[in-house]
Every structure is written in C-alpha cells, then in structure tokens.
Scaffold this motif. Structure first.
Motif, short mmCIF file in Angstrom:
data_model
loop_
_atom_site.label_atom_id
_atom_site.label_comp_id
_atom_site.label_asym_id
_atom_site.label_seq_id
_atom_site.Cartn_x
_atom_site.Cartn_y
_atom_site.Cartn_z
N GLY A 24 0.82 -1.21 0.00
CA GLY A 24 0.00 0.00 0.00
C GLY A 24 0.85 1.26 0.00
O GLY A 24 0.53 2.23 -0.69
N VAL A 50 2.45 1.50 -3.67
CA VAL A 50 1.56 1.84 -4.78
C VAL A 50 0.62 2.98 -4.41
O VAL A 50 0.25 3.80 -5.26
CB VAL A 50 0.74 0.60 -5.21
CG1 VAL A 50 -0.23 0.95 -6.34
CG2 VAL A 50 1.67 -0.53 -5.62
N GLY A 51 0.25 3.05 -3.13
CA GLY A 51 -0.74 4.03 -2.69
C GLY A 51 -0.43 5.47 -3.03
O GLY A 51 -1.31 6.18 -3.53
N LEU A 69 -1.26 6.18 -6.67
CA LEU A 69 -2.70 6.20 -6.90
C LEU A 69 -3.34 7.44 -6.26
O LEU A 69 -4.20 8.09 -6.86
CB LEU A 69 -3.33 4.92 -6.34
CG LEU A 69 -4.84 4.77 -6.51
CD1 LEU A 69 -5.22 4.77 -7.99
CD2 LEU A 69 -5.32 3.48 -5.84
N ALA A 70 -2.88 7.76 -5.04
CA ALA A 70 -3.43 8.92 -4.33
C ALA A 70 -3.16 10.22 -5.08
O ALA A 70 -4.01 11.10 -5.16
CB ALA A 70 -2.86 8.99 -2.91
N THR A 114 -7.35 8.20 -0.15
CA THR A 114 -6.93 7.19 -1.12
C THR A 114 -5.74 6.39 -0.61
O THR A 114 -5.68 5.16 -0.78
CB THR A 114 -6.57 7.85 -2.46
OG1 THR A 114 -7.68 8.63 -2.93
CG2 THR A 114 -6.23 6.80 -3.51
N LEU A 115 -4.79 7.06 0.03
CA LEU A 115 -3.62 6.36 0.56
C LEU A 115 -4.02 5.37 1.64
O LEU A 115 -3.57 4.21 1.65
CB LEU A 115 -2.62 7.37 1.11
CG LEU A 115 -1.32 6.80 1.69
CD1 LEU A 115 -0.57 6.00 0.63
CD2 LEU A 115 -0.45 7.92 2.25
N SER A 124 -5.84 2.45 0.17
CA SER A 124 -4.92 1.57 -0.57
C SER A 124 -4.26 0.57 0.37
O SER A 124 -4.16 -0.63 0.06
CB SER A 124 -3.85 2.41 -1.28
OG SER A 124 -4.42 3.26 -2.24
N ALA A 161 -5.17 -3.42 0.44
CA ALA A 161 -4.03 -4.31 0.16
C ALA A 161 -3.91 -5.37 1.26
O ALA A 161 -3.61 -6.54 0.98
CB ALA A 161 -2.74 -3.50 0.05
#
Length: 314
Positions: free
Chosen positions: A263, A266-267, A270-271, A295-296, A299, A303
C-alpha cells in the motif's frame, strides 16, 4: 491590564457590552449594528462575533452608506452563500498559479493580496457580496486583528467572525473596540439578499470524500475485529502456542505486513492521481489533500485484505 491576551480581550468586550464578569454569551450594539459575542473557554478557546445577514433591501444605519443599498437594487442568490474570508497564504498562491484552485478576484489589490475567498457560490454572487470597499476594508482590519476568518451568510444565515489565536495580533487596551468597528463595517456594508428559489447543484466531490472517509473508518473499527476473526487460530496465541505471527505465509500479521508495504509503495501514486482530479474550486486545495489522504489509507487497507484473501484462502 491583564497579562493574558485572551482574558484581557474578553474583559474588554464585556466592559463595552456592560456584561457582568463571567458572562460568556451576550448581546451588544455598535454603530447601530446589533451583534452577539460568544466566548467559549477551554483547551481550544474561541471568541465569535455574529450578526444576522440582512435579507431585505433596507437602508443602513447612517448616511454615507445610504446609496449602497439602494431600494431599487435586488440581489437574488442561493442561500446560504457561505462566503468564507481568511488570510491568503503562500500555499494558496502556489495552488492558484498551478491551476489547482480558482479564486474570485475583486480587482482590489490590497484585498486580493491579503484575503483568500472561499465559497461555493458563483463568482457573480461573490463579487456582488464583496462590492463595498468599506466591507473589504473591514475584513482586512479584522484579519489584521487576529481574526481567523469571516463568513458572510453562514449556515445559520449570519455574518460571523471567529477569533482562535488570541496572540496572533499585538494586544492593546482598545483592541476589542477596533474589532467591533471593523466587524460593524462588514455588517453594515453587505448587500441585502433575497433568497433564490433555485437549489445549488449536488456536490458530488464532497459526497465522494465523505464516502471514502466513512469507508476508511469502517475498515478500521469493524475491519480489525473481522480480521482477527478471519485469522482464527493464527492469532490465538493463548490457546495455540504454535500460532505464528510473521514467519509463515499464513501467519497472523503476514497479510498486514505485506499489505502495508504494498500500500505504501503503490498508494502514493494512486493517491496523487486521484488528488489531481480535484481542481477548479476555491477549496480544491483542501479537497485534493483530503482525497490524497483517503486514497492512501484505503490503498493500505484494501491491500491488507487482498493479501489476507490470497494467503488464507489458498
């Protein structure tokens, strides 16, 4: 004079209002403007000035402003307008230059450089509400006196000014008088408003942020017990001496460790992608920051559950 700026300015307001010592909520009048003063002591103390927002076209209390609220002028707006006026920061200027936020500019450089205008109302409504030079000067004076923000037409249909940081501005024996004068200049110079029959469009962005925040809380407070229940004997250290914490694929906290690592890897990407979609509003900087955080966290949480499903349902 009291050495404590907080108790001193409250004392000054009580004295000006003729309110007894210890009174924390009282009414008074200045420049023909009736207003309420409310002091809320505590770990986070605050002092709020408020007055009803005029809802009809009425002449102001004294002469020079008579031409401003001309009886023939009709200002119709969706209410509450919720025009929040606060100090403009370097962060605000940077966000505006990057196109993250879109802020109404009045054309008054002294006001535009010092005050950040945050409102869901359309630009024409905001500009009409801020048309008076006396009002804009009153707002600048209030912020210079340490006021946190001024709201024109809040959810209660009032004009309000909030003081949180009592030491933000230098203290003096007439500070309360100056604050009252500046607040009166705001109240006496706002244009009267008739409430429009129209409704403000649904705020989908805000709804999505609230949904994401609620989901985060649910996954935290409900997800933890469910996680431990799903882990079963893997986390039963009392009755199962052989329960494994981390050192096997189906260990109790293995999905958490792997999910946290994945997380946090990748987070942020994505965030950042989600946060960039929040732009073009006066409060987009706050919304994009909230979107990034939500979002973070989601994520990482998702995950963890993904790894729990992959490892425990094999």
């Amino acid at each position: 004079m009291d050495d404590n700026p907080e108790s001193e300015i409250v004392r000054q307001f009580r004295e000006l209002a003729g309110a007894p010592q210890g009174t924390n909520d009282f009414h008074m009048s200045t420049c023909g403007c009736p207003l309420r003063v409310k002091y809320s002591p505590g770990s986070v103390s605050s002092l709020t000035l408020s007055a009803p927002y005029p809802s009809r076209m009425t002449a102001p209390a004294h002469g020079p402003l008579a031409a401003y609220r001309h009886p023939g002028e009709v200002f119709v707006a969706v209410r509450p307008m919720k025009i929040k006026l606060r100090r403009e920061t370097d962060e605000d200027r940077g966000a505006r230059s990057r196109g993250v936020v879109r802020e109404v500019q009045t054309g008054d450089p002294l006001f535009d450089d010092a005050v950040y205008v945050d409102s869901r109302s359309d630009p024409q409504t905001v500009l009409r509400a801020l048309a008076s030079p006396e009002l804009r000067g009153g707002v600048r004076a209030l912020l210079a006196e340490g006021i946190e923000h001024v709201i024109l037409d809040d959810k209660a249909g009032e004009i309000s000014a909030l003081l949180l940081h009592f030491t933000r501005a230098p203290h003096s024996p007439d500070r309360a008088s100056r604050v009252l004068g500046a607040f009166a200049a705001v109240v006496l110079n706002v244009p009267s408003v008739s409430t429009s029959s129209e409704q403000r469009p649904a705020d989908v962005e805000r709804a999505l942020l609230i949904f994401g925040a609620v989901l985060c809380l649910l996954l935290l407070f409900i997800g933890v017990p469910v996680y431990l229940l799903a882990a079963g004997q893997r986390c039963d250290f009392e009755n199962n001496p052989g329960a494994n914490v981390l050192f096997s694929l189906d260990g109790c906290f293995t999905p958490f460790s792997l999910g946290l690592a994945a997380g946090l890897l990748v987070g942020p990407l994505l965030a950042a992608a989600v946060a960039r979609r929040f732009h073009g509003r006066s409060d987009s900087l706050e919304r994009s920051s909230a979107a990034y955080a939500v979002t973070l966290v989601l994520s990482v949480q998702l995950a963890v559950w993904l790894f729990a499903a992959l490892l425990w349902l094999r």
